[in-house]
Design a protein around this motif. Structure first.
Motif: not given
Length: 172
Positions: A46-47, A50, A72, A75, A77-79
């Motif tokens: 995920a990092s 992207a 997530l 960390q 992660v905005e997805a």
């Protein structure tokens, strides 16, 4: 309208679900799909990858889908995340929504359900992306206008100083 940069990360350990979602449905629609089989790998991917959307199963071999959502979020992660749960695990879906999931799919599912869920979430992603682009453009235009106002204020001050001088020799 899909752009070449719309990427989806699929976190799925079941090859049957993975094949249906990734190869048969999403790749056929033109999305770039990266598949991982474990939540621990998904956090790293995920990092690095992207993704625009993350699709995860609630039942993963190393961590649950809920644990993945927490990881997530921690960390940054905005997805948006779409969770897949087998029939009968609806209570886990409620917990997943509390942890930040955006949408859900119930297994067994059809391709049309996958498409509908992904398109719903991707519409939100596209809208957010458009808003960010418009905000950047607005800021740039605002900065340019402030520069122009500064220049015009300076010209006005010079004009005012020139017109206030009555002695022509001092003016020249």
């Amino acid at each position: 309208m899909k752009s070449a940069r719309e990427r989806i990360l699929l976190v799925e350990s079941d090859p049957e679900i993975s094949d249906l979602v990734a190869r048969q449905t999403l790749q056929a629609m033109g999305y770039q799909v990266q598949v991982t089989h474990a939540a621990s790998l998904a956090i790293q991917e995920a990092s690095r990858y992207a993704p625009d959307i993350i699709i995860t199963n609630m039942n993963l071999p190393d961590l649950s889908g809920k644990d993945l959502l927490v990881a997530l979020n921690s960390q940054g992660v905005e997805a948006p995340v779409i969770v897949i749960a087998p029939k009968g695990m609806e209570s886990d879906l409620f917990q997943a929504f509390r942890l930040g999931a955006t949408d859900f799919l119930i297994w067994p599912m059809r391709e049309a359900e996958v498409v509908a869920a992904v398109e719903r979430v991707m519409k939100q992603v596209r809208t957010r992306r458009e808003r960010e682009t418009l905000a950047r453009q607005l800021k740039q235009t605002n900065d340019e206008l402030q520069q122009r106002v500064h220049e015009l204020t300076t010209i006005f001050a010079i004009g005012k100083a020139v017109t206030s001088i009555t002695d022509q020799r001092a003016l020249f």
